[in-house]
Motif scaffolding. Sequence first.
Motif, PDB file in Angstrom:
ATOM      1  N   PHE A  40       0.838  -1.199   0.000  1.00 20.82           N
ATOM      2  CA  PHE A  40       0.000   0.000   0.000  1.00 20.82           C
ATOM      3  C   PHE A  40       0.877   1.254   0.000  1.00 20.82           C
ATOM      4  O   PHE A  40       1.803   1.376   0.807  1.00 20.82           O
ATOM      5  CB  PHE A  40      -0.906   0.022   1.234  1.00 20.82           C
ATOM      6  CG  PHE A  40      -1.945  -1.064   1.246  1.00 20.82           C
ATOM      7  CD1 PHE A  40      -3.207  -0.842   0.710  1.00 20.82           C
ATOM      8  CD2 PHE A  40      -1.658  -2.308   1.784  1.00 20.82           C
ATOM      9  CE1 PHE A  40      -4.165  -1.852   0.720  1.00 20.82           C
ATOM     10  CE2 PHE A  40      -2.607  -3.317   1.799  1.00 20.82           C
ATOM     11  CZ  PHE A  40      -3.871  -3.090   1.262  1.00 20.82           C
ATOM     12  N   VAL A  41       0.550   2.181  -0.897  1.00 21.08           N
ATOM     13  CA  VAL A  41       1.287   3.445  -1.023  1.00 21.08           C
ATOM     14  C   VAL A  41       0.343   4.607  -0.754  1.00 21.08           C
ATOM     15  O   VAL A  41      -0.729   4.703  -1.365  1.00 21.08           O
ATOM     16  CB  VAL A  41       1.873   3.609  -2.439  1.00 21.08           C
ATOM     17  CG1 VAL A  41       2.403   5.022  -2.638  1.00 21.08           C
ATOM     18  CG2 VAL A  41       2.984   2.609  -2.681  1.00 21.08           C
ATOM     19  N   PRO A 104       1.936  -2.355   7.647  1.00 20.73           N
ATOM     20  CA  PRO A 104       2.994  -1.504   7.093  1.00 20.73           C
ATOM     21  C   PRO A 104       2.459  -0.613   5.971  1.00 20.73           C
ATOM     22  O   PRO A 104       1.489  -0.970   5.295  1.00 20.73           O
ATOM     23  CB  PRO A 104       4.018  -2.508   6.560  1.00 20.73           C
ATOM     24  CG  PRO A 104       3.222  -3.742   6.269  1.00 20.73           C
ATOM     25  CD  PRO A 104       2.121  -3.775   7.293  1.00 20.73           C
ATOM     26  N   LEU A 105       3.099   0.513   5.797  1.00 17.67           N
ATOM     27  CA  LEU A 105       2.653   1.487   4.799  1.00 17.67           C
ATOM     28  C   LEU A 105       3.870   2.172   4.197  1.00 17.67           C
ATOM     29  O   LEU A 105       4.837   2.477   4.902  1.00 17.67           O
ATOM     30  CB  LEU A 105       1.738   2.521   5.458  1.00 17.67           C
ATOM     31  CG  LEU A 105       1.125   3.617   4.573  1.00 17.67           C
ATOM     32  CD1 LEU A 105       0.192   3.025   3.531  1.00 17.67           C
ATOM     33  CD2 LEU A 105       0.363   4.623   5.440  1.00 17.67           C
ATOM     34  N   THR A 106       3.810   2.401   2.897  1.00 21.99           N
ATOM     35  CA  THR A 106       4.832   3.199   2.220  1.00 21.99           C
ATOM     36  C   THR A 106       4.252   4.570   1.905  1.00 21.99           C
ATOM     37  O   THR A 106       3.122   4.679   1.409  1.00 21.99           O
ATOM     38  CB  THR A 106       5.303   2.519   0.924  1.00 21.99           C
ATOM     39  OG1 THR A 106       6.031   1.331   1.249  1.00 21.99           O
ATOM     40  CG2 THR A 106       6.208   3.441   0.116  1.00 21.99           C
ATOM     41  N   ALA A 127       5.490   6.144  13.348  1.00 23.20           N
ATOM     42  CA  ALA A 127       4.927   4.897  12.825  1.00 23.20           C
ATOM     43  C   ALA A 127       5.973   4.054  12.101  1.00 23.20           C
ATOM     44  O   ALA A 127       5.696   2.901  11.758  1.00 23.20           O
ATOM     45  CB  ALA A 127       3.772   5.210  11.870  1.00 23.20           C
ATOM     46  N   ASN A 128       7.143   4.634  11.857  1.00 21.89           N
ATOM     47  CA  ASN A 128       8.227   3.949  11.146  1.00 21.89           C
ATOM     48  C   ASN A 128       7.787   3.499   9.755  1.00 21.89           C
ATOM     49  O   ASN A 128       8.120   2.399   9.308  1.00 21.89           O
ATOM     50  CB  ASN A 128       8.746   2.752  11.949  1.00 21.89           C
ATOM     51  CG  ASN A 128      10.106   2.279  11.467  1.00 21.89           C
ATOM     52  OD1 ASN A 128      10.912   3.051  10.954  1.00 21.89           O
ATOM     53  ND2 ASN A 128      10.364   0.987  11.610  1.00 21.89           N
ATOM     54  N   TYR A 129       7.046   4.355   9.075  1.00 22.23           N
ATOM     55  CA  TYR A 129       6.643   4.052   7.704  1.00 22.23           C
ATOM     56  C   TYR A 129       7.859   4.116   6.773  1.00 22.23           C
ATOM     57  O   TYR A 129       8.837   4.819   7.040  1.00 22.23           O
ATOM     58  CB  TYR A 129       5.599   5.048   7.210  1.00 22.23           C
ATOM     59  CG  TYR A 129       4.241   4.934   7.862  1.00 22.23           C
ATOM     60  CD1 TYR A 129       3.731   3.714   8.289  1.00 22.23           C
ATOM     61  CD2 TYR A 129       3.441   6.067   8.035  1.00 22.23           C
ATOM     62  CE1 TYR A 129       2.471   3.618   8.876  1.00 22.23           C
ATOM     63  CE2 TYR A 129       2.184   5.982   8.618  1.00 22.23           C
ATOM     64  CZ  TYR A 129       1.709   4.759   9.038  1.00 22.23           C
ATOM     65  OH  TYR A 129       0.463   4.672   9.616  1.00 22.23           O
ATOM     66  N   THR A 300       6.305  -3.348   2.605  1.00 21.55           N
ATOM     67  CA  THR A 300       6.657  -2.034   2.067  1.00 21.55           C
ATOM     68  C   THR A 300       7.472  -2.207   0.790  1.00 21.55           C
ATOM     69  O   THR A 300       7.963  -3.289   0.485  1.00 21.55           O
ATOM     70  CB  THR A 300       7.500  -1.236   3.070  1.00 21.55           C
ATOM     71  OG1 THR A 300       8.745  -1.921   3.279  1.00 21.55           O
ATOM     72  CG2 THR A 300       6.770  -1.077   4.399  1.00 21.55           C
ATOM     73  N   ARG A 301       7.645  -1.130   0.068  1.00 20.35           N
ATOM     74  CA  ARG A 301       8.473  -1.195  -1.134  1.00 20.35           C
ATOM     75  C   ARG A 301       9.948  -1.397  -0.776  1.00 20.35           C
ATOM     76  O   ARG A 301      10.689  -2.050  -1.508  1.00 20.35           O
ATOM     77  CB  ARG A 301       8.279   0.071  -1.981  1.00 20.35           C
ATOM     78  CG  ARG A 301       6.851   0.195  -2.487  1.00 20.35           C
ATOM     79  CD  ARG A 301       6.655   1.397  -3.369  1.00 20.35           C
ATOM     80  NE  ARG A 301       6.838   1.107  -4.772  1.00 20.35           N
ATOM     81  CZ  ARG A 301       6.000   0.377  -5.517  1.00 20.35           C
ATOM     82  NH1 ARG A 301       4.948  -0.186  -4.983  1.00 20.35           N
ATOM     83  NH2 ARG A 301       6.232   0.199  -6.794  1.00 20.35           N
TER      84      ARG A 301
END
Length: 319
Positions: A40-41, A104-106, A127-129, A300-301
């Motif tokens: 998810f971006v 997790p999220l980018t 959040a350490n994205y 994440t990416r």
Amino acid sequence: MSLKNNIRFLNKDYPRDLIGYGANPPHANWPGGARIALQFVLNYEEGAESNVLHDDSSSETFLSDLINTISYKNRHMSIDSLYEYGSRVGFWRIHNEFQKRKLPLTIFGVTMALARNPEIVNAIKKANYDVVNHGWRWIDYQKVDVNKERTHIKQAIDVYFYLFGKYPTGWYTGRNSPNTRRLLIEHGGFTYDSDYYGDDLPFWTQVICDNNNVKNHLIIPYTLECNDMRFALPQGFNTSEHFYNYLKDTFNVLYEEGKTIPKMMSVGMHCRLLGRPGKFYALIKFLDYIQKYKKVWICTRQAISEHWIKTHPISSCNL
């Protein structure tokens, strides 16, 4: 010229790769034997779009709920407020959902936009994205002079370091130019970029830089169709149900293919678009849906790039 020679001439020095993996894509070997890598971006662009306040000649026209709007030589107050919804409300709605689910999220973060909202920067850091550098400005670089684009890349990297205390490893311009990837590689420091939409798997490519030096470079494709931007296009989604069904159908096809050839799926989001309540419901439904499945790597990416470099290094690929 014979037909055979004509075909050879047609393909000689042609810079596009229309073949890719062809009939033999590699087995991704995602962690845990996952059938699909789901990523998810969230694009953060609000405060870096075209605006006379940013020394631009006219106002923004792209990706808002005002479809096919005209550009003004002055501030477009409606566009301003539609973008501001993303930073004031939309980011927090999406952020809170991912935090609640511990997913997790980018972030594709435009650095000018991030620099204007320290509260959001702090939330991202807490959040350490994964934060991919989304350039200095949210503008169309197809029309930007190469030296100005080079300067903007350096500005984007410098401000990113100031905000996050580290350098970015991923890049995505969005509206890039034919010069973007070369300029990025010449600057150095990047593991990959995502300015590409032509595959369901990461891949290595070669880029000719200054002095005809050839550099190997990793591309992690992105998406413009599993993307809420289609709420802002005439041929796009009209309701959350449209978006949800499209995401679900995409997931189902890739999950089934993943029995033998695992792929990746990206979901593109924008604070000012999916952050609206009626559109946001599609995200809730899709997250509920996919969390019922096993063998799904939600990642994440950055995690994808690290996995690909380790599992499918350049030496194992035919460039």
